[in-house]
Each structure stands twice: as structure tokens, then as C-alpha cells.
Motif scaffolding. Structure first.
Motif: not given
Length: 803
Positions: A192, A224-225, A171-172, A342, A135, A196-198
Motif C-alpha cells: 500500500i 486512499t485518496q 484497502v478502500d 491499484y 505503510s 496515496s493514503i487519505e
């Protein structure tokens, strides 16, 4: 013949029935597009694609125009006759529109054009194409975040002259920064999972009004997704498998994710495993970066061994596992519950920059590594919409728990004593954020936040022959706590489509507590306990003005703060060879006051020029300076007589810079994209102005990108200016072992460039092949302040299969 004729007619009828169903896919990702509106010119006929991207168009005639419209894609017109036998329609993403939606500015969706600050976005498609290993590399692809690396398992971002605990990671929406985030280089961002990152949003500049302490130089928000619902009685099943290999560090990576979507429930499972071998540097560059020898330990006996391949950086390899599980429950349209779990763990990570230090012409350390870096987070998010409440239109409540585990293990060459420091931190947080629209012109955002951190730390000395351990001074006071409570509000006023004004205020109160009784056995501090109270009021105000379709101006002024944490008031560690940092309870918050001005010129999306200038003044800066303990300026630490230092409010800093971005769409399929960043600044050191440690060199990139339906290629160059010896910060001069030597034998950071080629090809609708050749000319270089040399010529191959 009589038998075949009915069969033949049935087959034709079957084809005709099948031809009535079309599938709508994204032209780049080849993924189905849900919710595409399909209609004729007078909209007397209309249908919407389902979760598979499919729709039945049997009611349309063969020759009439059929329109396909989706919010995030460009409008397309077809006829059934033009479909042929494929029955598949590809829509092009409206990337300009996608980039305009941001969340991090207020924690609610806003149009990017309305935000006075500069925000850089990277979506999942970009991440998939750039194919980053970590990341930290995702951030580097923005062209506006500089990445420092002390070891392969690292990546410490620098933004506009700030780094480490003066930047915030979320994160989110959950704050990752904790009470032991340090002023030295931080590696937490690699926890991270890039797969998984959107979407990632990087706010350039202060973000304290929304995010509180630490958001001085910028905010890096990772989203994230999300699990996808089917909204029907049918199951929505999606799965992806990714395999990747990189030659420079013999990387082997595997990833999979599975989505199960029902009408009201959805589940997303994601897992990644990566194994890195030792990293090979380039062939052409400073010989100072080579690794001519290393320490080999056999049966607890150390021996210096000549490296048969000095370009191979012994020891740098490690491995990492990332797991994520998400659950979404949406019982009604106006309320949803999202649970995220996570977990990330690594193997031991060698601290390469410490392994290449010499003392008396001999390698100083036989071993120096981080133990497994473990991160766990659970996050429950409740989102509710209301049309009747006078207090809010939308409310988001989040409660989260995080656990961090890290350790440092080192042993000097020929020493029988291994030093072990272990830390565990539990972090609890509660956020409630509200959005209220008072009128079509006015929106109000406000919220409350509470955070509690508890630190457990211990120090041990281990005899490697007998494996017996004895307690010693720990890195942090065991049982220390850090807590923060805050309220904030922000208002957005948009009287017309051309002008937006946004302003906000935040009040924060932070309390840190530490008990030094255990460590006083070794340090003899003049106090046993410390309590630090800090309050901060910060604000921001800015405007976005677009007098016409070509010009957009942005002006923003803000203040930000960083409150002392446990790392500041209570840490004990060897900051550099011959120096040790000791606790200091007499600290106040540091404040930053800044302004930035942006100008964007958009000539019908053919040529887009984006310019930004900024200035920041940092007052009462928390910095490491020489100190005295009980009147003594030196003490024994880990068997070495060391200078005493401490974190103090002992500095001021001035940082300024200019950013220029240019996009030229040469044709429909070919564009040129370039970015250049100029950064400067000084800080006060004993009444003398000196260069700032985290002001990176001027840097940039240029990309020439060609795209069609199935194929994409990017030829690009990354470049970096020199930092001469006279422009190095004093703390960097002391780390001459990580730098090249100039003609006078002084350390400096040379300029460098790399030539690179990246391609992506869709093999059918389910398989995606991505291949890159980076650093084609095999340059040997280090990014500024990095202990490890970057990869030499590197071939990267990735294969993705989707179900």
C-alpha cells in the motif's frame, strides 16, 4: 504625467477589484478549502468559496465583521480592512472533530464517540508530517501498533498480542487477506503506497462481525485518496510532486499525483517509486547484531567475504513501484460510481534474517530472497442514497478482483541447487452493505459478502551451472480454492446524546478445497484430496456512556474467529532450520472471546487522558506443532532431514493488556502527547503454559509538538522494554540468530530507546519542506522478533511542491 495618471488610477482600481477576492487556505497544509460559508452577523450577506478556495467579498464593507465557517475547521472572524494586501485567510483544522468521524466500525460514517471499541485514526496531514517510508511505518506512528521486520522490504504488524493472519487488512473497504496469508510474519501491508493514503483507521480488538474471518486482534483499514469533482463547468486541476531522501539506507523516492475534476467526472492518477540501498544500523548496542561477513557469489562460486563495515546490513536493499488510477462519476447527487485500479511491484527482496543464519560455524545460505511481490486490485464501488426505500437509506455495493504474485528463492552455501517456489492467487469479492435509519434513535446496518480465492503454486529445483530445472514439491497444492459466504447485521441505539448501545451478529460459512496428487509424488500423504467446511457465528455488544462533558466510558464484548485457509491445511515449507510443515486437513476454526473497557477524561481539551484495558481468550488456536506423516516424525526436505510439523487446533491462549494515552495542551501552540502499552499473555503447549510469540514488549512514545501557521516541530522519544530469555516464546528461542545474547549466552530482546526530531516548514503556499533526524544517539537495536536491525542515525529530507 497625463499618460501616467490614467494608468496609475487603473492600477489602483485593479488592486481594489483584486482586494474583493479572498482565498481561504488550511493553516497547516496551505491547501484551498472548498465550501467555506462566509457571512455577516445577521447573515444578510453570504457567499461560499469555490473549488479554488476563493470567494468574492465585494458586497461586504471594509469594517464589518465577516465570519468564515467550515465543518472541519474552527470559526474565524475577520474584516476586509484586516486582510491587508495578502487577501489570504488561514483556517485552523478542527482536529478534535475530524478524529471523531470513522468508517471502519460499520462501513458507513459514524461519530467516533458513539463506537464502543477503541479506534485509532491517522489522517493524510499526520502521514505527511511523520514522513514514513512504508505503510507499515504509518501504522507504527500510531503508537499502538507494533511492527516486526524480517528484512528491509517488510513490516508485520502486531496488535494486542495478535499478528499476521489474525489481523485483517482492508484497502478502500476491500479485504486484502487471502487464502495463503500465513501465521508467520507477513509483509503485504507494504504494498500500500503511503503517499496515496487519505486516512487510516486501526480498530483495536475483534472485528469479525463486520469483516469476518481473520479479524481477531484488530482491523487495519486504509482509505486512499478520492478524485475530487469541481461541481462546476470549470476544470479543477491539482497536482503534487514529492521528492525524499533518507541517509540510513540511501533512500531515493519520487512521487506525483494529478487530479482532474469536472462537473460529474473526476480522475486521479498517482505514482511512486522508491529505491532503498542496504540499511546501516546504529553504532551503540549489542555486537550480536553486527554483520561481520557475507556470501559473495562470482561465476556460480560461493565465497565468504569479510564485511568492511559490519554496521551495513548486506544484503537488504530493494526498490518498489506503486501506481493508482481512480475514476469517479456522479451523474446525480444521490448516486456515484467509483473505479479504483491499484498496482504494486517490487524488485527481489533479500530475506535478511535467513542470510545471517549459521550452520557448523558457516553461513548457511548463499542466497535467500523473495521474488518480486506483485499486487493488483480493481475495485468498482457504487453508492446510492434513497429517501423513499423501506429497505435502506444508503447502499454501497463493491465488486473487486485482486491478483497476488510472490515467490521464494533460496540456495545453500556451496550448493548447485537453487530452490524456487512460486505462488499466484486470484481473489474475487462481492460486498453489498446497507444502512437504514428507523428513527432518530435507531440505526440498522446489514450486508452480505462473498469471496472466492484460487491458488496456483509450483516448486522447481534449478541447477545454477546448467540452468536446467526439475519439478519438486510446491509450497501449496496447485489449484486449491477457498471461498466464504456471509451475512451480518448490526444495530445502533442512541436514546440521548449521552448513551449509545451497539450490537451485531454475523454468520459465515467457509469451504476450502485442495488436491495433493502432484505433491504426493514427493510427500506420500495418506490422502490425495482435502475439503474443509467451517461455519462460524460471531457477535458483539457494547455501550458508550458520557455522563458529562468530562467523562466517557466504553465497554465492549465480542467474539471473533479465524477459519482454516489453504496455508493452514495445505502448506509445505521449512518453518525453521531442521523442521518442515506438512498438510493437515482435520482443522476447525479458532475462536476468540474478548472484552475491553475504556475511560476517557477530557478536561476542556486542555488535558485528555485515555485509558483502555482488555482481555482475550483464544480457543482451539491454530498453531504449528510436531506431527507424524505415515508414522514418520522426520522426512527429507530440500536435501535435509527435517522434523515433521503441521498446523493443528492444539492450543489455547490468554492475552491481556492496558493502554494509556495522555494529551496535554500546554499552550495554543505547544502540546505534549504520550502513549504507553502494556501487553501480556500465555498459551498452552503440551499442557504447559508458555509465552506467546506475538505478544510484543511493553512499548510507548512521548511527543512535544510546537505548531504555528508555517512551522511545526516535534521532539519525541520512542521506547521499548526488554523481553528476557525466560519470557521468550519457544519458537523465538529457536531463532537465537536474530537475538542478542544475555550474560548466560541465552537469546533475549534488549530494551531500547531513540531520541528524534522532526520539523515541517511551508515555503509560500505551494512548497512544503519536511526534515527529520531520527535515532539521534545512533542506537543499535531491533524491534522484538525482527531479523533486521533498525536504522541508525537517520536524516530524512522531503520536499513537496503543489500546483
Amino acid at each position: 504625467m497625463k499618460f501616467y495618471l490614467p494608468f496609475f488610477l487603473f492600477f489602483l482600481a485593479f488592486l481594489n477589484i483584486q482586494a474583493q477576492n479572498i482565498k481561504v487556505l488550511n493553516s497547516v497544509t496551505k491547501e484551498p478549502i472548498i465550501g467555506v460559508a462566509i457571512y455577516n452577523i445577521d447573515k444578510s450577506k453570504s457567499i461560499i468559496t469555490n473549488f479554488r478556495g476563493e470567494a468574492d467579498i465585494s458586497e461586504f464593507s471594509n469594517t464589518e465583521d465577516i465570519y468564515l465557517k467550515h465543518l472541519s475547521h474552527l470559526l474565524k472572524t475577520i474584516t476586509k480592512q484586516s486582510l491587508g494586501s495578502t487577501n489570504t485567510v488561514f483556517l485552523e483544522a478542527n482536529t478534535q472533530g475530524l478524529e471523531e468521524i470513522v468508517i471502519s466500525a460499520s462501513k458507513f460514517i459514524q461519530n467516533k464517540k458513539d463506537i464502543p471499541q477503541k479506534i485509532v485514526s491517522v489522517n493524510a496531514q499526520n502521514i505527511q508530517f511523520t514522513n514514513p517510508q512504508t505503510s507499515a511505518d504509518v501504522l507504527e506512528t500510531t503508537g499502538q501498533v507494533y511492527i516486526q521486520k524480517s528484512q528491509l522490504g517488510g513490516g508485520s504488524p502486531m496488535i494486542r498480542g495478535f499478528s499476521t493472519n489474525r489481523l485483517l487488512i482492508t484497502v478502500d473497504g476491500i479485504r486484502m487477506n487471502n487464502a495463503i496469508f500465513r501465521g508467520g510474519n507477513l509483509q503485504n501491508v507494504i504494498s500500500i503506497d503511503p503517499f496515496s493514503i487519505e486516512n487510516t483507521e486501526v480498530t483495536l480488538g475483534a472485528g469479525s462481525v463486520i469483516y469476518g474471518s481473520d479479524a481477531v486482534g484488530g482491523v487495519m483499514s486504509f482509505y486512499t485518496q478520492k478524485p475530487k469533482l469541481s461541481y462546476t463547468d470549470s476544470l479543477l486541476f491539482k497536482a503534487n510532486i514529492i521528492l525524499r531522501y533518507a541517509s540510513a539506507n540511501n533512500e531515493n523516492t519520487g512521487h506525483f499525483n494529478i487530479n482532474l475534476g469536472y462537473k460529474k467526472w473526476a480522475f486521479l492518477t498517482s505514482a511512486s517509486y522508491t529505491d532503498f540501498d542496504d540499511l546501516r544500523m546504529g553504532a551503540h548496542g549489542p555486537s550480536d547484531y553486527l554483520r561481520p561477513e557475507f556470501v559473495l557469489t562470482t561465476n556460480n562460486t560461493d565465497q565468504v567475504i569479510a564485511n568492511t563495515n559490519p554496521k551495513e546490513q548486506k544484503y537488504t536493499g530493494y526498490n518498489q513501484l506503486n501506481l493508482m488510477q481512480k475514476v469517479r462519476y456522479q451523474p446525480y447527487k444521490n448516486i456515484s460510481f467509483d473505479l479504483g485500479l491499484y498496482y504494486t511491484t517490487t524488485s527481489d527482496i533479500p530475506r535478511y534474517d535467513r542470510l545471517i543464519r549459521y550452520r557448523d560455524n558457516t553461513l548457511r545460505s548463499a542466497e535467500w530472497y523473495y521474488g518480486p511481490q506483485n499486487w493488483f486490485m480493481s475495485n468498482l464501488n457504487i453508492t446510492k442514497l434513497s429517501s423513499s426505500s423501506n429497505l435502506y437509506d444508503k447502499i454501497i455495493a463493491s465488486v473487486a478482483y485482486q491478483n497476488f504474485e510472490e515467490s521464494r528463492i533460496d540456495r545453500n552455501y556451496q550448493s548447485l541447487t537453487r530452490n524456487i517456489r512460486e505462488e499466484r492467487l486470484n481473489a474475487y469479492s462481492l460486498n453489498i452493505d446497507f444502512e437504514k435509519t428507523f428513527s432518530p434513535k435507531t440505526q440498522f446496518f446489514y450486508g452480505v459478502e462473498y469471496i472466492y480465492n484460487q491458488v496456483n503454486s509450483k516448486g522447481l529445483e534449478e541447477n545454477i551451472n546448467t540452468t536446467t530445472t526439475t519439478p519438486t514439491v510446491s509450497r501449496y497444492p496447485d489449484g486449491a480454492s477457498w471461498q466464504s459466504a456471509a451475512v451480518y447485521s448490526s444495530i445502533k441505539y442512541k436514546p440521548n446524546t449521552k448513551f449509545v448501545f451497539q450490537s451485531g451478529l454475523r454468520y459465515n460459512h467457509i469451504v476450502s478445497k485442495a488436491n495433493f496428487e502432484a505433491n504426493n509424488t514427493y510427500l506420500n500423504l495418506p490422502f490425495n484430496r482435502a475439503k474443509n467446511n467451517a461455519s462460524a457465528l460471531t457477535g458483539t455488544a457494547g455501550v458508550s456512556w458520557s455522563p458529562n462533558d468530562i467523562i466517557q466510558w466504553k465497554l465492549n464484548a465480542s467474539s471473533a474467529f479465524r477459519a482454516p485457509n489453504i496455508d493452514d491445511i495445505g502448506k509445505v515449507f521449512d518453518s525453521e532450520p531442521g523442521s518442515v510443515v506438512v498438510p493437515n486437513e482435520n482443522l476447525k476454526p479458532e475462536y476468540a472471546y474478548g472484552a475491553d473497557l475504556g475511560l476517557k477524561l477530557d478536561f476542556n481539551n486542555k488535558v485528555v487522558l485515555d485509558l483502555n484495558a482488555y482481555y482475550t481468550y483464544l480457543d482451539n488456536a491454530l498453531v504449528r506443532r510436531d506431527f507424524s506423516l505415515n508414522g514418520q516424525t522426520t522426512i527429507m526436505y530440500d536435501g535435509q532431514l527435517s522434523n515433521v510439523q503441521a498446523i493443528q487446533n492444539a492450543s489455547k491462549a490468554w492475552i491481556y493488556g492496558f493502554e494509556a494515552g495522555l494529551l496535554v495542551n500546554l499552550t495554543k501552540n505547544l502540546n505534549l502527547n504520550t502513549q504507553y502499552n502494556i501487553i501480556g499473555g500465555t498459551e498452552e503447549d503440551n499442557a504447559i503454559e508458555v509465552p506467546i510469540r506475538h505478544v510484543s514488549p511493553n512499548f510507548g512514545n512521548a511527543h512535544l509538538i510546537y505548531t504555528n501557521n508555517n512551522f511545526k516541530v516535534d521532539a519525541f522519544v520512542n521506547f521499548n522494554d526488554e523481553i528476557a530469555f525466560a519470557d521468550l516464546a519457544p519458537s523465538e528461542v529457536e531463532k537465537d540468530y536474530i537475538y542478542a545474547a544475555d550474560a548466560n549466552g541465552n537469546p533475549y530482546s534488549p530494551s531500547w530507546y531513540t531520541l528524534n526530531l522532526r520539523t515541517q516548514y511551508h515555503i509560500g503556499q505551494s512548497t512544503l519542506l519536511t526534515a527529520s533526524l531520527e535515532n539521534i544517539t545512533d542506537q543499535r537495536y531491533k524491534t522484538y522478533s525482527s531479523g533486521i536491525a533498525a536504522a541508525g542515525r537517520n536524516f530524512i529530507l522531503s520536499l513537496k511542491y503543489s500546483l
